[in-house]
Structures are given as C-alpha cells and as structure tokens.
Design a protein around this motif. Sequence first.
Motif, PDB file in Angstrom:
ATOM      1  N   ALA A  75       0.827  -1.215   0.000  1.00 17.62           N
ATOM      2  CA  ALA A  75       0.000   0.000   0.000  1.00 17.62           C
ATOM      3  C   ALA A  75       0.860   1.263   0.000  1.00 17.62           C
ATOM      4  O   ALA A  75       0.607   2.211   0.729  1.00 17.62           O
ATOM      5  CB  ALA A  75      -0.952  -0.005   1.193  1.00 17.62           C
ATOM      6  N   MET A  76       1.872   1.282  -0.850  1.00 18.95           N
ATOM      7  CA  MET A  76       2.844   2.382  -0.834  1.00 18.95           C
ATOM      8  C   MET A  76       2.246   3.716  -1.261  1.00 18.95           C
ATOM      9  O   MET A  76       2.612   4.748  -0.718  1.00 18.95           O
ATOM     10  CB  MET A  76       4.049   2.024  -1.710  1.00 18.95           C
ATOM     11  N   LYS A  77       1.319   3.694  -2.189  1.00 24.61           N
ATOM     12  CA  LYS A  77       0.704   4.956  -2.627  1.00 24.61           C
ATOM     13  C   LYS A  77      -0.144   5.547  -1.504  1.00 24.61           C
ATOM     14  O   LYS A  77      -0.185   6.761  -1.331  1.00 24.61           O
ATOM     15  CB  LYS A  77      -0.127   4.728  -3.885  1.00 24.61           C
ATOM     16  N   ALA A  78      -0.774   4.701  -0.714  1.00 28.53           N
ATOM     17  CA  ALA A  78      -1.568   5.178   0.425  1.00 28.53           C
ATOM     18  C   ALA A  78      -0.649   5.651   1.551  1.00 28.53           C
ATOM     19  O   ALA A  78      -0.943   6.631   2.231  1.00 28.53           O
ATOM     20  CB  ALA A  78      -2.493   4.074   0.931  1.00 28.53           C
ATOM     21  N   ARG A  79       0.458   4.950   1.750  1.00 30.62           N
ATOM     22  CA  ARG A  79       1.391   5.319   2.819  1.00 30.62           C
ATOM     23  C   ARG A  79       2.201   6.564   2.469  1.00 30.62           C
ATOM     24  O   ARG A  79       2.592   7.321   3.351  1.00 30.62           O
ATOM     25  CB  ARG A  79       2.341   4.154   3.096  1.00 30.62           C
ATOM     26  N   PHE A  80       2.483   6.749   1.191  1.00 37.16           N
ATOM     27  CA  PHE A  80       3.247   7.898   0.706  1.00 37.16           C
ATOM     28  C   PHE A  80       2.477   8.578  -0.422  1.00 37.16           C
ATOM     29  O   PHE A  80       2.856   8.468  -1.595  1.00 37.16           O
ATOM     30  CB  PHE A  80       4.623   7.453   0.190  1.00 37.16           C
ATOM     31  N   PRO A  81       1.379   9.275  -0.100  1.00 32.95           N
ATOM     32  CA  PRO A  81       0.604   9.913  -1.174  1.00 32.95           C
ATOM     33  C   PRO A  81       1.403  10.982  -1.914  1.00 32.95           C
ATOM     34  O   PRO A  81       1.147  11.251  -3.078  1.00 32.95           O
ATOM     35  CB  PRO A  81      -0.604  10.510  -0.460  1.00 32.95           C
ATOM     36  N   ASP A  82       2.396  11.556  -1.233  1.00 34.39           N
ATOM     37  CA  ASP A  82       3.285  12.526  -1.878  1.00 34.39           C
ATOM     38  C   ASP A  82       4.474  11.748  -2.441  1.00 34.39           C
ATOM     39  O   ASP A  82       5.333  11.273  -1.695  1.00 34.39           O
ATOM     40  CB  ASP A  82       3.755  13.570  -0.863  1.00 34.39           C
ATOM     41  N   ARG A  83       4.493  11.597  -3.735  1.00 32.64           N
ATOM     42  CA  ARG A  83       5.529  10.806  -4.405  1.00 32.64           C
ATOM     43  C   ARG A  83       6.932  11.270  -4.034  1.00 32.64           C
ATOM     44  O   ARG A  83       7.854  10.469  -3.899  1.00 32.64           O
ATOM     45  CB  ARG A  83       5.321  10.899  -5.914  1.00 32.64           C
ATOM     46  N   GLU A  84       7.110  12.563  -3.883  1.00 33.15           N
ATOM     47  CA  GLU A  84       8.421  13.115  -3.560  1.00 33.15           C
ATOM     48  C   GLU A  84       8.916  12.654  -2.188  1.00 33.15           C
ATOM     49  O   GLU A  84      10.112  12.507  -1.977  1.00 33.15           O
ATOM     50  CB  GLU A  84       8.395  14.643  -3.627  1.00 33.15           C
ATOM     51  N   LYS A  85       8.010  12.406  -1.261  1.00 35.99           N
ATOM     52  CA  LYS A  85       8.428  11.924   0.064  1.00 35.99           C
ATOM     53  C   LYS A  85       8.959  10.500  -0.024  1.00 35.99           C
ATOM     54  O   LYS A  85       9.929  10.151   0.650  1.00 35.99           O
ATOM     55  CB  LYS A  85       7.285  12.033   1.067  1.00 35.99           C
ATOM     56  N   LEU A  86       8.334   9.678  -0.849  1.00 35.71           N
ATOM     57  CA  LEU A  86       8.840   8.321  -1.037  1.00 35.71           C
ATOM     58  C   LEU A  86      10.190   8.366  -1.742  1.00 35.71           C
ATOM     59  O   LEU A  86      11.126   7.668  -1.355  1.00 35.71           O
ATOM     60  CB  LEU A  86       7.839   7.464  -1.820  1.00 35.71           C
ATOM     61  N   PHE A  87      10.308   9.212  -2.758  1.00 34.79           N
ATOM     62  CA  PHE A  87      11.591   9.375  -3.440  1.00 34.79           C
ATOM     63  C   PHE A  87      12.662   9.796  -2.437  1.00 34.79           C
ATOM     64  O   PHE A  87      13.751   9.227  -2.401  1.00 34.79           O
ATOM     65  CB  PHE A  87      11.487  10.409  -4.569  1.00 34.79           C
ATOM     66  N   ALA A  88      12.342  10.791  -1.608  1.00 36.45           N
ATOM     67  CA  ALA A  88      13.307  11.296  -0.626  1.00 36.45           C
ATOM     68  C   ALA A  88      13.695  10.213   0.383  1.00 36.45           C
ATOM     69  O   ALA A  88      14.845  10.153   0.823  1.00 36.45           O
ATOM     70  CB  ALA A  88      12.735  12.516   0.094  1.00 36.45           C
ATOM     71  N   GLN A  89      12.747   9.351   0.740  1.00 41.06           N
ATOM     72  CA  GLN A  89      13.030   8.274   1.689  1.00 41.06           C
ATOM     73  C   GLN A  89      14.054   7.302   1.102  1.00 41.06           C
ATOM     74  O   GLN A  89      14.932   6.819   1.812  1.00 41.06           O
ATOM     75  CB  GLN A  89      11.737   7.536   2.053  1.00 41.06           C
ATOM     76  N   ILE A  90      13.958   7.046  -0.184  1.00 42.88           N
ATOM     77  CA  ILE A  90      14.915   6.146  -0.825  1.00 42.88           C
ATOM     78  C   ILE A  90      16.227   6.882  -1.086  1.00 42.88           C
ATOM     79  O   ILE A  90      17.310   6.336  -0.893  1.00 42.88           O
ATOM     80  CB  ILE A  90      14.330   5.568  -2.132  1.00 42.88           C
ATOM     81  N   TRP A  91      16.141   8.139  -1.489  1.00 52.14           N
ATOM     82  CA  TRP A  91      17.337   8.936  -1.801  1.00 52.14           C
ATOM     83  C   TRP A  91      18.240   9.057  -0.576  1.00 52.14           C
ATOM     84  O   TRP A  91      19.429   8.773  -0.648  1.00 52.14           O
ATOM     85  CB  TRP A  91      16.916  10.317  -2.299  1.00 52.14           C
ATOM     86  N   ASP A  92      17.658   9.482   0.555  1.00 50.54           N
ATOM     87  CA  ASP A  92      18.454   9.622   1.782  1.00 50.54           C
ATOM     88  C   ASP A  92      17.541   9.534   3.002  1.00 50.54           C
ATOM     89  O   ASP A  92      17.057  10.549   3.506  1.00 50.54           O
ATOM     90  CB  ASP A  92      19.223  10.932   1.792  1.00 50.54           C
ATOM     91  N   PRO A  93      17.300   8.324   3.504  1.00 44.41           N
ATOM     92  CA  PRO A  93      16.394   8.146   4.632  1.00 44.41           C
ATOM     93  C   PRO A  93      16.917   8.737   5.940  1.00 44.41           C
ATOM     94  O   PRO A  93      16.167   8.898   6.887  1.00 44.41           O
ATOM     95  CB  PRO A  93      16.248   6.624   4.734  1.00 44.41           C
ATOM     96  N   ARG A  94      18.191   9.106   5.967  1.00 43.06           N
ATOM     97  CA  ARG A  94      18.771   9.692   7.184  1.00 43.06           C
ATOM     98  C   ARG A  94      18.154  11.046   7.515  1.00 43.06           C
ATOM     99  O   ARG A  94      18.215  11.487   8.653  1.00 43.06           O
ATOM    100  CB  ARG A  94      20.284   9.845   7.030  1.00 43.06           C
ATOM    101  N   ARG A  95      17.547  11.690   6.537  1.00 52.86           N
ATOM    102  CA  ARG A  95      16.904  12.991   6.799  1.00 52.86           C
ATOM    103  C   ARG A  95      15.726  12.842   7.748  1.00 52.86           C
ATOM    104  O   ARG A  95      15.472  13.713   8.564  1.00 52.86           O
ATOM    105  CB  ARG A  95      16.448  13.637   5.500  1.00 52.86           C
TER     106      ARG A  95
END
Length: 126
Positions: A75-95
Amino acid sequence: MRYPAKLISTMASTAVLIGSMCALLPGVASASEPTASDIAQGKALAFNRAEGNCLACHMIKGGNMPGDIGPPLVAMKARFPDREKLFAQIWDPRRNNPHTAMPPFGANHILTKEQINKIVDFLYTL
C-alpha cells in the motif's frame, strides 16, 4: 502602460526561474504517467540483489527470500501519497531518521535519480 509590461516581464522571468530550480531538485519527476516498461524496470531494480536490493530488508509481493529488517512494502501509494516523500526516503532516509539502517541509495550514488524514480513507479503499484 509601461508598468503592466514590466510586471508581465518580471512574472515571466520568475516563472522560468522557478521552473529551472525545480529541475535541479533531486526527485522531481516528470508529469507523465509511468509506462509498463518503467514499472517493470523498477521491479527488476528492487528485486536485483546487486542494485536496489529492496528484498534484503523488505517483504515485497512476488519477491523471494525477503528480509524483515524494514517494513513490508505494501500500500505504498496510500502510505506515501506525496511521491516526492517516497523518493526522498529512498534517496536519503537519514533525513527522517538519522539512525536508520536503510542505506542512502541516492546520496551515496548507489542508484541514480532515474533508477529511484522507476523503483517508486513500481512501488506505487503495490
């Protein structure tokens, strides 16, 4: 009459500047819908033990021998409705979590922006 022309010129320049800045942001994706090929490539990256390797830590539908360090990727689209937040989580989850075990795939040049966007395309189908 010169004032409105100057205002329009300034507004146009501002719009171009903002558009240029958006192109420089790490995860800004194109407005087009992902193709079946994009989704298939994202899945291949996510399941590839030498590249994305999402299965090392996450359960993903259709994946073999998933890990359980990270949460199941459902349910990733429901958990991360803002696509950019999911991208950012993969890009650098340390933030979001400086103590995370998840590697910063983009910040450490493990994956490219294009590869991460394809993984996000795939994850949005789950």
